[in-house]
Design a protein around this motif. Sequence first.
Motif, PDB file in Angstrom:
ATOM      1  N   TRP A 117       0.836  -1.206   0.000  1.00  0.00           N
ATOM      2  CA  TRP A 117       0.000   0.000   0.000  1.00  0.00           C
ATOM      3  C   TRP A 117       0.862   1.244   0.000  1.00  0.00           C
ATOM      4  CZ3 TRP A 117      -0.663   4.022   3.560  1.00  0.00           C
ATOM      5  CH2 TRP A 117      -1.742   4.880   3.301  1.00  0.00           C
ATOM      6  N   LEU A 118       1.914   1.262   0.806  1.00  0.00           N
ATOM      7  CA  LEU A 118       2.814   2.417   0.843  1.00  0.00           C
ATOM      8  C   LEU A 118       3.438   2.651  -0.528  1.00  0.00           C
ATOM      9  CD1 LEU A 118       4.653   1.812   4.246  1.00  0.00           C
ATOM     10  CD2 LEU A 118       2.827   3.453   3.784  1.00  0.00           C
ATOM     11  N   LYS A 119       3.789   1.570  -1.203  1.00  0.00           N
ATOM     12  CA  LYS A 119       4.385   1.693  -2.533  1.00  0.00           C
ATOM     13  C   LYS A 119       3.389   2.277  -3.517  1.00  0.00           C
ATOM     14  CE  LYS A 119       6.883  -0.965  -6.048  1.00  0.00           C
ATOM     15  NZ  LYS A 119       7.400  -2.311  -6.411  1.00  0.00           N
ATOM     16  N   ARG A 120       2.135   1.790  -3.461  1.00  0.00           N
ATOM     17  CA  ARG A 120       1.107   2.317  -4.368  1.00  0.00           C
ATOM     18  C   ARG A 120       0.848   3.797  -4.114  1.00  0.00           C
ATOM     19  NH1 ARG A 120      -1.691  -2.412  -2.975  1.00  0.00           N
ATOM     20  NH2 ARG A 120      -3.205  -1.201  -1.778  1.00  0.00           N
ATOM     21  N   SER A 122       3.095   5.851  -3.156  1.00  0.00           N
ATOM     22  CA  SER A 122       4.387   6.549  -3.341  1.00  0.00           C
ATOM     23  C   SER A 122       4.886   7.136  -2.026  1.00  0.00           C
ATOM     24  CB  SER A 122       4.264   7.649  -4.403  1.00  0.00           C
ATOM     25  OG  SER A 122       3.884   7.110  -5.644  1.00  0.00           O
ATOM     26  N   LEU A 123       4.772   6.358  -0.939  1.00  0.00           N
ATOM     27  CA  LEU A 123       5.194   6.796   0.387  1.00  0.00           C
ATOM     28  C   LEU A 123       6.401   5.986   0.846  1.00  0.00           C
ATOM     29  CD1 LEU A 123       1.692   7.040   2.128  1.00  0.00           C
ATOM     30  CD2 LEU A 123       3.048   8.930   1.199  1.00  0.00           C
ATOM     31  N   ASN A 124       7.331   6.677   1.491  1.00  0.00           N
ATOM     32  CA  ASN A 124       8.518   6.045   2.062  1.00  0.00           C
ATOM     33  C   ASN A 124       8.314   5.936   3.565  1.00  0.00           C
ATOM     34  OD1 ASN A 124      11.057   5.402   3.109  1.00  0.00           O
ATOM     35  ND2 ASN A 124      12.141   6.553   1.537  1.00  0.00           N
ATOM     36  N   ALA A 125       8.372   4.727   4.091  1.00  0.00           N
ATOM     37  CA  ALA A 125       8.091   4.498   5.510  1.00  0.00           C
ATOM     38  C   ALA A 125       8.971   5.349   6.418  1.00  0.00           C
ATOM     39  CB  ALA A 125       8.262   3.017   5.846  1.00  0.00           C
ATOM     40  N   GLU A 126      10.207   5.613   6.000  1.00  0.00           N
ATOM     41  CA  GLU A 126      11.130   6.371   6.838  1.00  0.00           C
ATOM     42  C   GLU A 126      10.690   7.825   7.023  1.00  0.00           C
ATOM     43  OE1 GLU A 126      14.985   6.019   5.139  1.00  0.00           O
ATOM     44  OE2 GLU A 126      15.179   3.875   5.587  1.00  0.00           O
ATOM     45  N   ASN A 127       9.825   8.313   6.122  1.00  0.00           N
ATOM     46  CA  ASN A 127       9.394   9.711   6.182  1.00  0.00           C
ATOM     47  C   ASN A 127       8.053   9.890   6.898  1.00  0.00           C
ATOM     48  OD1 ASN A 127      11.642  10.450   4.625  1.00  0.00           O
ATOM     49  ND2 ASN A 127      10.533  10.109   2.711  1.00  0.00           N
ATOM     50  N   LEU A 128       7.487   8.812   7.422  1.00  0.00           N
ATOM     51  CA  LEU A 128       6.126   8.873   7.951  1.00  0.00           C
ATOM     52  C   LEU A 128       6.105   8.913   9.476  1.00  0.00           C
ATOM     53  CD1 LEU A 128       4.492   6.255   5.559  1.00  0.00           C
ATOM     54  CD2 LEU A 128       4.519   8.739   5.310  1.00  0.00           C
ATOM     55  N   ARG A 129       5.116   9.647  10.004  1.00  0.00           N
ATOM     56  CA  ARG A 129       4.893   9.733  11.442  1.00  0.00           C
ATOM     57  C   ARG A 129       3.389   9.632  11.706  1.00  0.00           C
ATOM     58  NH1 ARG A 129       9.446   9.609  10.219  1.00  0.00           N
ATOM     59  NH2 ARG A 129      11.198  10.898  10.921  1.00  0.00           N
TER      60      ARG A 129
END
Length: 223
Positions: A117-120, A122-129
């Motif tokens: 889901w994060l890939k779809r 276009s999200l990078n887990a390291e940048n999320l809070r």
Amino acid sequence: MNRPERIARAIQASGKSKSEIAKLCDVAPSAVTQWINGESKTLKAESVFALAKATGYRAEWLTFGTGPEREDAQTTGEPDEEDYAVIPQYTAKGSSGNGYLNDHVEITGGLAFKRDWLKRMSLNAENLRVIYNQGDSNWPTLSDGEVLLVDVSRRDPGNGNMYALYDPDSEIIIKRLIRDLTGGWLIRSDNQDKMRYPDMPISDQGMQDVEIIGRVVWRGGGI
């Protein structure tokens, strides 16, 4: 995923070669190739359970795609790191109102999100809070106490997007940024009661002084 894709995934994740899988399942290597390519319409029960034992994936998931993928995921309840990213969950609150002062912020755990889901998205887990919404200035979009996922890498203002911002008093607010047709920006609440939550106009120059924490990319809460 269909059954051949699930089988291919399980074999790849196991780190074993097709020859090793074939030996453990007591079949010819060509049979394993047929399982992966979908050339085998049926799969014997004994082969399914042997494949499950060889790969660590559950027979029910391999066959039907239902339930946890692995036995360890079912027994421990912990997300599989290969499939899930755990996003740090902060005690910080962003106010849908006049602002919320967070004197002390701690990481209290994390929420698991599917890597697919994060890939779809276009999200990078390291940048999320993960933070929490406070108040009703963005109702009905956001409810009080709702969980928000914020991408701290997206700090450039974008028309129509919702952001976590610091107000002039260094309190966190959750607002939408709207490009004003006459120039500048509007810091806007989604709540239609503009007597209580009026738009806040700000110039392009003033916008440069606004500290954007990150863009709100997901919301989750009760309905």
